[in-house]
Design a protein around this motif. Structure first.
Motif, PDB file in Angstrom:
ATOM      1  N   LYS A  16     -26.173   7.021 -14.953  1.00  0.00           N
ATOM      2  CA  LYS A  16     -27.402   6.544 -14.595  1.00  0.00           C
ATOM      3  C   LYS A  16     -27.589   7.245 -13.152  1.00  0.00           C
ATOM      4  N   GLN A  17     -27.028   7.463 -12.317  1.00  0.00           N
ATOM      5  CA  GLN A  17     -27.426   7.895 -10.937  1.00  0.00           C
ATOM      6  C   GLN A  17     -27.724   9.309 -10.991  1.00  0.00           C
ATOM      7  N   LYS A  18     -27.137  10.199 -12.130  1.00  0.00           N
ATOM      8  CA  LYS A  18     -27.441  11.602 -12.413  1.00  0.00           C
ATOM      9  C   LYS A  18     -28.894  11.769 -13.063  1.00  0.00           C
ATOM     10  N   GLU A  19     -29.398  10.656 -13.480  1.00  0.00           N
ATOM     11  CA  GLU A  19     -30.928  10.574 -14.231  1.00  0.00           C
ATOM     12  C   GLU A  19     -31.021  11.323 -15.393  1.00  0.00           C
ATOM     13  N   ILE A  20     -29.577  11.352 -16.368  1.00  0.00           N
ATOM     14  CA  ILE A  20     -29.691  12.203 -17.317  1.00  0.00           C
ATOM     15  C   ILE A  20     -29.972  10.926 -18.526  1.00  0.00           C
ATOM     16  N   PRO A  21     -31.092  11.622 -19.332  1.00  0.00           N
ATOM     17  CA  PRO A  21     -31.514  10.810 -20.674  1.00  0.00           C
ATOM     18  C   PRO A  21     -30.250  10.582 -21.525  1.00  0.00           C
ATOM     19  N   ILE A  22     -30.195   9.325 -22.000  1.00  0.00           N
ATOM     20  CA  ILE A  22     -29.266   8.698 -22.904  1.00  0.00           C
ATOM     21  C   ILE A  22     -29.419   8.003 -24.041  1.00  0.00           C
ATOM     22  N   ILE A  23     -28.859   8.230 -24.973  1.00  0.00           N
ATOM     23  CA  ILE A  23     -29.073   7.527 -26.316  1.00  0.00           C
ATOM     24  C   ILE A  23     -27.758   6.935 -26.728  1.00  0.00           C
TER      25      ILE A  23
END
Length: 87
Positions: A68-75
């Motif tokens: 979350k803190q890396k702000e990577i989009p996730i599925i």
């Protein structure tokens, strides 16, 4: 685009990897929480496809603690199909 696939089921992972590579994506496959955290400490990806149920933890917790803190989009991904199975 580099995608991190976190999936412990080999058959599911192979199918997803094949399909995504056919579309030109580069896939990095990890099978558990520990190896995913270690990878993300050293590398960056543009997208994470994350299984909810992993052998050494929970995908939701992994997301909160390491992604979350890396702000990577996730599925989020799951093979569970009952509404009560999802937290």
């Amino acid at each position: 685009m580099q995608i991190l696939l976190v999936e412990d089921n080999e058959m599911v992972a192979k199918g997803l990897i094949y399909s995504l590579e056919q579309k030109g994506y580069e896939i990095i496959h990890k099978m558990n929480v520990k190896s995913t955290i270690e990878f993300l400490e050293e590398q960056k990806v543009q997208l994470v496809i994350l299984d909810i149920s992993l052998p050494d933890g929970n995908g939701f917790n992994l997301y909160q603690e390491a992604i979350k803190q890396k702000e990577i989009p996730i599925i989020f991904l799951t093979a569970k199909d009952e509404e009560d199975d999802i937290v």
